[in-house]
Structures are given as C-alpha cells and as structure tokens.
Design an enzyme around this catalytic site. Structure first.
Site, mmCIF file in Angstrom:
data_model
loop_
_atom_site.group_PDB
_atom_site.id
_atom_site.type_symbol
_atom_site.label_atom_id
_atom_site.label_comp_id
_atom_site.label_asym_id
_atom_site.label_seq_id
_atom_site.Cartn_x
_atom_site.Cartn_y
_atom_site.Cartn_z
ATOM 1 C CG HIS A 118 -14.605 -40.704 78.138
ATOM 2 N ND1 HIS A 118 -14.704 -41.830 77.351
ATOM 3 C CD2 HIS A 118 -13.295 -40.670 78.535
ATOM 4 C CE1 HIS A 118 -13.532 -42.441 77.298
ATOM 5 N NE2 HIS A 118 -12.654 -41.749 77.996
ATOM 6 C CD GLU A 119 -11.757 -37.053 79.390
ATOM 7 O OE1 GLU A 119 -11.020 -37.569 80.242
ATOM 8 O OE2 GLU A 119 -11.706 -37.356 78.181
ATOM 9 N N GLY B 68 -9.563 -35.277 74.984
ATOM 10 C CA GLY B 68 -9.788 -35.077 76.406
ATOM 11 C C GLY B 68 -8.749 -35.828 77.219
ATOM 12 C CB CYS C 154 -10.411 -44.628 76.486
ATOM 13 S SG CYS C 154 -9.771 -44.207 78.115
ATOM 14 C CG LEU C 155 -5.988 -40.388 75.050
ATOM 15 C CD1 LEU C 155 -5.414 -39.061 75.527
ATOM 16 C CD2 LEU C 155 -5.538 -40.674 73.622
ATOM 17 C CD GLN D 103 -7.531 -40.577 80.617
ATOM 18 O OE1 GLN D 103 -7.977 -39.454 80.498
ATOM 19 N NE2 GLN D 103 -7.472 -41.417 79.599
ATOM 20 C CG HIS E 57 -10.956 -41.270 82.680
ATOM 21 N ND1 HIS E 57 -10.432 -42.537 82.656
ATOM 22 C CD2 HIS E 57 -11.081 -40.905 81.373
ATOM 23 C CE1 HIS E 57 -10.255 -42.922 81.396
ATOM 24 N NE2 HIS E 57 -10.648 -41.956 80.600
HETATM 25 O O1 K1U Z 1 -10.240 -39.578 78.130
HETATM 26 C C1 K1U Z 1 -9.652 -40.009 77.172
HETATM 27 O O2 K1U Z 1 -9.119 -41.101 77.200
HETATM 28 C C2 K1U Z 1 -9.604 -39.196 75.901
HETATM 29 C C3 K1U Z 1 -10.624 -39.631 74.860
HETATM 30 C C4 K1U Z 1 -11.841 -38.747 74.970
HETATM 31 C C5 K1U Z 1 -13.083 -39.193 74.242
HETATM 32 C C6 K1U Z 1 -13.113 -39.466 72.892
HETATM 33 C C7 K1U Z 1 -14.270 -39.856 72.264
HETATM 34 C C8 K1U Z 1 -15.427 -39.953 72.983
HETATM 35 C C9 K1U Z 1 -15.403 -39.706 74.329
HETATM 36 C C10 K1U Z 1 -14.235 -39.319 74.956
HETATM 37 C C11 K1U Z 1 -9.972 -39.491 73.498
HETATM 38 O O3 K1U Z 1 -9.531 -38.472 73.125
HETATM 39 S S1 K1U Z 1 -9.913 -40.903 72.552
HETATM 40 C C12 K1U Z 1 -8.895 -40.415 71.261
HETATM 41 C C13 K1U Z 1 -9.416 -40.289 69.938
HETATM 42 O O4 K1U Z 1 -8.773 -40.836 69.142
HETATM 43 C C14 K1U Z 1 -10.579 -39.514 69.444
HETATM 44 C C15 K1U Z 1 -11.848 -40.034 69.460
HETATM 45 C C16 K1U Z 1 -12.918 -39.306 68.930
HETATM 46 C C17 K1U Z 1 -12.690 -38.099 68.340
HETATM 47 C C18 K1U Z 1 -11.386 -37.613 68.313
HETATM 48 C C19 K1U Z 1 -10.339 -38.313 68.862
HETATM 49 ZN ZN ZN Z 2 -10.643 -42.143 78.562
#
Ligand code: K1U
Ligand code: ZN
Length: 171
Positions: A133-134, A46, A91-92, A51, A137
C-alpha cells in the site's frame, strides 16, 4: 519534531511519483521522525512521504498497538511476490473508507534503513499488505484504484463534494 499535513483525495499531488533517496543523511532522519509523529497522531499504521507532499521514496510503518515498533523503509522495492490475499484496507488520504483489496500474499522487499544499510526480507500478512500500500503511494497509486470504477467514482465524488463545501465555507 513536527506533525505534517496529510493530503486527502482528490489532491493531485497524491498522484506524483516519488524520487529515489541517494544519500541517507540527517535531513532524511529528521523527515522519518516527523513522518512517524504524523502517523501516530493520525492513528495510522503506515505513511508514505508522498502523503505529506514530499516526493522522496520513504515510508514508515508501525503495526504494534503501543506505537512501539517503528519501521522506516527507504527506497523500498518488491523483488518477488507469491500467492494472493484479500484484506480490508484504509488510507489516511481517504479518511473513513475501508474496502477489500486483493494483493500478493508474500513479498520479498529490499530497502535501506536509517543507517543506509540494505535490508532484504520476505514478509506476509498485514506487514506485506501495508508495504505494498505504501509503495503504491510512492508511485502515485491509491488503494481505491483497485476498486470497480463504480465504487471508485462514488468515493471520489464524496470527497470532491466535501472539498467544494469546505471551499465555500472559507470564501
Ligand atoms: O498509507 C496510509 O494511508 C496508512 C494506512 C495503511 C494501511 C492500513 C490498512 C491496510 C493497508 C494499509 C492506514 O494506516 S489506514 C488507518 C487505519 O485506520 C488502520 C487500518 C487497519 C489497521 C489499523 C489501522
Ligand atoms: Zn494510504
């Protein structure tokens, strides 16, 4: 298309509240493409416009393993929610930190798609967690805000230290 810079904590621009998108035009469709490309490049599932330092209410999500199911949600809002669920979140903007957060389990979300059509759907699981989560943000909230002050401050200190080290290296 372009890969955009993703802001990291403690950048205060992550705390800005994004503005509603009044017109879904080509500039919005171009931003959506850039955000998807950036999310894929960062291996995220996401990304919110906040961001990438754009204060517009748009998020992109792709939960597929093949980067084959891009979703764009414009002006997303949660109309209803029920239950609670705990899930590990990342979270990125807070790289390499994963913590468990409790959120509503099922949500009804309303948003516009890239054609400007209004969509309403009830979702659960990782998709529901990711949408919440988004949207956080877009409201200047981060998943670390749900942690205990002790955990949150430890994470913040770690990133403040990293930022100081980086600043010292370039000066
Ligand atoms: O918004 C963001 O920072 C993106 C975030 C989204 C998210 C992941 C997990 C739970 C809630 C929201 C990410 O993509 S984190 C990146 C990551 O490595 C990831 C985490 C879980 C599954 C797949 C990828
Ligand atoms: Zn995030």
């Amino acid at each position: 298309m372009a890969i955009l810079e993703v802001l990291h904590i403690p950048d205060n621009r992550l705390r800005k509240v994004a503005q509603a998108i009044s017109n879904v035009d080509d500039s919005i469709r171009e931003l959506a493409k850039d955000m998807l490309e950036t999310m894929y490049a960062e291996n995220g599932i996401g990304l919110a416009a906040t961001q990438v330092n754009v204060q517009k209410r748009m998020v992109v999500i792709d939960l597929s393993t093949e980067q084959s199911d891009p979703k764009v949600l414009i002006n997303p809002e949660i109309l209803d929610s029920s239950g609670t669920e705990e899930m590990q979140e990342g979270c990125l903007s807070v790289p390499d930190i994963f913590e468990t957060v409790e959120r509503p389990e099922t949500i009804t979300v309303r948003y516009q798609n890239l054609e400007g059509e209004i969509i309403e759907e009830s979702v659960d699981g990782l998709y529901a967690v990711c949408i919440q989560h988004e949207i956080d943000h877009l409201d200047g909230r981060l998943f670390i805000d749900y942690l205990s002050p002790l955990k949150r401050n430890r994470i913040l200190k770690k990133f403040e230290k990293q930022e100081k080290l980086q600043a010292a290296r370039v000066s």
